[in-house]
Design a protein around this motif. Structure first.
Motif, short mmCIF file in Angstrom:
data_model
loop_
_atom_site.label_atom_id
_atom_site.label_comp_id
_atom_site.label_asym_id
_atom_site.label_seq_id
_atom_site.Cartn_x
_atom_site.Cartn_y
_atom_site.Cartn_z
N VAL A 147 0.86 -1.20 0.00
CA VAL A 147 0.00 0.00 0.00
C VAL A 147 0.89 1.24 0.00
N ARG A 148 0.63 2.12 -0.97
CA ARG A 148 1.48 3.33 -1.10
C ARG A 148 0.85 4.55 -0.41
N ASP A 149 -0.43 4.45 -0.08
CA ASP A 149 -1.14 5.58 0.54
C ASP A 149 -0.80 5.63 2.04
N GLU A 150 -1.41 6.59 2.71
CA GLU A 150 -1.26 6.66 4.17
C GLU A 150 -1.79 5.35 4.77
N LYS A 151 -1.04 4.74 5.68
CA LYS A 151 -1.42 3.38 6.11
C LYS A 151 -0.99 3.08 7.54
N GLU A 152 -1.75 2.15 8.15
CA GLU A 152 -1.38 1.66 9.48
C GLU A 152 -1.66 0.17 9.52
N ILE A 153 -0.88 -0.56 10.32
CA ILE A 153 -1.13 -2.00 10.50
C ILE A 153 -1.29 -2.26 11.99
N LYS A 154 -2.40 -2.96 12.35
CA LYS A 154 -2.68 -3.18 13.77
C LYS A 154 -3.32 -4.54 13.98
N GLU A 155 -3.10 -5.09 15.18
CA GLU A 155 -3.84 -6.31 15.53
C GLU A 155 -5.26 -5.89 15.89
N MET A 156 -6.22 -6.76 15.57
CA MET A 156 -7.62 -6.45 15.87
C MET A 156 -7.82 -6.06 17.32
N SER A 157 -7.11 -6.76 18.21
CA SER A 157 -7.29 -6.53 19.64
C SER A 157 -6.88 -5.11 20.06
N GLU A 158 -6.09 -4.43 19.22
CA GLU A 158 -5.65 -3.06 19.55
C GLU A 158 -6.65 -2.00 19.10
N LEU A 159 -7.67 -2.45 18.35
CA LEU A 159 -8.54 -1.45 17.69
C LEU A 159 -9.91 -1.39 18.32
N ASP A 160 -10.44 -0.19 18.51
CA ASP A 160 -11.84 -0.15 18.93
C ASP A 160 -12.70 0.67 17.98
N SER A 161 -12.12 1.10 16.88
CA SER A 161 -12.93 1.81 15.88
C SER A 161 -12.20 1.85 14.54
N LEU A 162 -12.98 1.90 13.47
CA LEU A 162 -12.36 2.06 12.14
C LEU A 162 -12.56 3.50 11.64
N GLY A 163 -12.94 4.37 12.56
CA GLY A 163 -13.18 5.77 12.21
C GLY A 163 -11.93 6.39 11.59
N GLY A 164 -12.11 7.12 10.51
CA GLY A 164 -10.99 7.82 9.89
C GLY A 164 -10.29 7.04 8.78
N TYR A 165 -10.63 5.77 8.62
CA TYR A 165 -10.01 4.98 7.55
C TYR A 165 -10.97 4.89 6.36
N ASP A 166 -10.42 5.01 5.16
CA ASP A 166 -11.26 4.89 3.96
C ASP A 166 -11.40 3.44 3.51
N LEU A 167 -10.41 2.64 3.85
CA LEU A 167 -10.44 1.22 3.47
C LEU A 167 -9.71 0.41 4.55
N ALA A 168 -10.33 -0.73 4.92
CA ALA A 168 -9.67 -1.62 5.89
C ALA A 168 -9.49 -3.01 5.26
N PHE A 169 -8.24 -3.48 5.25
CA PHE A 169 -7.97 -4.88 4.94
C PHE A 169 -8.10 -5.61 6.27
#
Ligand SMILES: Cc1cc2nc3c(=O)[nH]c(=O)nc-3n(C[C@H](O)[C@H](O)[C@H](O)COP(=O)(O)O)c2cc1C
Length: 165
Positions: A25-47
């Motif tokens: 992925v060449r765009d702005e990106k982050e990689i996280k374990e599911m357990s670290e996340l409590d929202s997908l707010g602010g992301y345009d696409l989630a793999f």
């Protein structure tokens, strides 16, 4: 576009696929374990990636998809011990897809991952001949996902990014 790669992985196979997608992925990106996340707010696409457990999505992945992915643009990636051409696999993958029913699913990737020795031992002890057969196939999964599968994952990432542009 802001892209998230969210995954769960007990033995590292799905993490390898997640990292291959992340690299591509060449765009702005982050990689996280599911357990670290409590929202997908602010992301345009989630793999969103996870292993198949018990012929479908593990409970943690089901809850994540149900609680955080409704109405979101999602590309699924899944690893499994079964070879890609196993007939039963299509049904298990369909269940994974169903678990993401509330999301705007833009694509899905799957590939074989190595079966952990503990899982092989458990399968070999099963009274169910089909599960014992899966256990016998265990050693053939060694080293998966291999370089070719990770390249397929990168190709999937490129396709999904292209689709969202
Ligand atoms: C509890 C458990 C159940 C599993 N059930 C299945 C299954 O139903 N079908 C399958 O193909 N693989 C199954 N597997 C194998 C995993 O899906 C496979 O090894 C996967 O690549 C593991 O990913 P991970 O290293 O990211 O945890 C199972 C593994 C575990 C630990």
């Amino acid at each position: 576009m802001k892209v998230l790669i969210a995954y769960m992985s007990q033995t590292g196979n799905t993490r390898k696929v997640a990292e291959a997608i992340f690299q591509e992925v060449r765009d702005e990106k982050e990689i996280k374990e599911m357990s670290e996340l409590d929202s997908l707010g602010g992301y345009d696409l989630a793999f969103v990636g996870f292993p198949i457990h018990g012929f479908g999505a593990p409970d943690e992945a089901k809850s994540f998809l149900e609680n955080h992915c409704k109405g979101k643009n999602v590309a699924l990636f899944v690893t499994h011990g079964a070879p890609e051409d196993l007939e039963d696999l299509q049904e298990w993958l369909a269940k994974c897809k169903e678990a993401a029913a509330g999301a705007n699913l833009i694509g899905m990737f799957d590939c074989q991952g190595e079966l952990a020795q503990g899982v092989i031992d458990m399968l070999l002890k099963s009274p169910d001949p089909k599960l014992r057969y899966f256990g016998e196939m265990g050693p053939t999964t060694k080293g998966q996902p291999d370089a070719a599968r990770l390249e397929r994952a990168r190709e999937f990432a490129r396709e999904m990014m292209e689709k969202e542009k």
